[in-house]
Motif scaffolding. Structure first.
Motif: not given
Length: 313
Positions: A69-85
């Motif tokens: 979910f954290v890395l691939n729930g929203t594009p781009p893949r394999l990225q963790c945004s500030d909001e996700e962190a």
């Protein structure tokens, strides 16, 4: 999130244990549409907090699903945004404490798998481990019966994985923040029986900060990655037409290829950058001197560090 997914999770939470059948059902329902949603990930956190026993199978599934979910729930893949962190940290701290090793492992795996993560997440994980070392309690400890300032093998493994993680400041790049954390742990545990791995970890980490190098653009920000992916998606057709036309006109364009698509001019000299990184700067030398002299004496690990530096110069 399906009704069945919720029902299975609630049933497992009610008795504090999850059966193999329930775990299989969660896998089937969770990945039925090929993605893990935020609602499903939050349900898994609630279930993890309710479990009295966490089997290896459950831990593997939890880490895999939340990371997906954290890395691939929203594009781009394999990225963790500030909001996700921030979401991940909030879930971990929902009851005020990192209560299980699987929660800590979840964050470490995100750092290892990600192409980029906010510094906030890496700093948070290291602060959790440092707090455990100094307090003697936390998910890496067996109920807190170990010496409060002893560094365990589990903590050594986590620290090494985090400071050298691909999703940190740079792939395998140790920051000054990391190196200073290593010095704090060393100073606090000098009189303790630390894990055998600790000495090498301390020296490897500090040396990497002093003599390693990081490419300026090793990490693309979450926003920049999205911009690039959107550009590629919007321009694939026109780029294809351009290269098709270029091929058709190859005979008369041949003399111009070298000018436009010829040898790269002024590209990065990675050998030179590595050599420059290996050279200890005045700032780094002053920093090391300050760290070593902080307590007025040179201890065993600092002596080993100095000897390694001398041997590699």
């Amino acid at each position: 999130m399906t009704t069945q997914f919720t029902a299975v999770a609630k049933a497992a939470a009610a008795d504090g244990r999850i059966t193999a059948e329930e775990l299989l059902a969660l896998r089937r329902e969770g990945w039925g549409d090929g993605i893990i949603t935020r609602a499903e990930a939050e349900t898994l956190f609630e279930l993890n907090r309710a479990l009295k026993e966490r089997s290896p199978e459950w831990c593997d599934f939890f880490v895999e699903a939340v990371g997906e979910f954290v890395l691939n729930g929203t594009p781009p893949r394999l990225q963790c945004s500030d909001e996700e962190a921030e979401w991940l940290i909030a879930q971990i701290e929902a009851n005020g404490v990192v209560e299980s090793m699987v929660e800590l492992e979840c964050m470490v795996r995100v750092l290892e798998r990600a192409e980029n993560t906010p510094d906030r997440l890496k700093a948070y994980v290291l602060s959790v481990v440092e707090r455990e070392v100094l307090s003697g309690t936390g998910p890496t400890r067996c109920g807190g019966e170990l010496a409060a300032t002893r560094i365990t093998a589990a903590e050594c493994r986590i620290i090494r994985r985090v400071i050298f993680a691909s999703g940190g400041h740079g792939p395998a790049a140790v920051t000054r923040f990391d190196a200073e954390m290593l010095f704090r742990l060393k100073d606090a545990t000098l009189a303790e029986e630390n894990a055998d791995e600790w000495g090498d970890l301390f020296i490897d980490g500090v040396l990497n900060y002093l003599k390693g190098f990081t490419l300026k653009h090793a990490q693309l920000s979450h926003e920049r990655r999205r911009e690039l992916e959107a550009f590629v998606a919007d321009n694939q057709a026109s780029v294809g037409r351009f290269f098709g036309r270029m091929v058709r006109e190859a005979p008369k364009a041949a003399n111009h290829f070298g000018k436009v698509f010829g040898k790269k001019q002024g590209g990065p000299d990675y050998g030179a950058e590595a050599a420059a990184g290996a050279a200890i700067t005045d700032f780094e030398s002053e920093w090391l001197d300050k760290m070593i002299n902080a307590d007025g004496e040179v201890d065993e690990l600092e002596t080993r560090l100095i000897e390694r530096l001398a041997a590699e110069d």
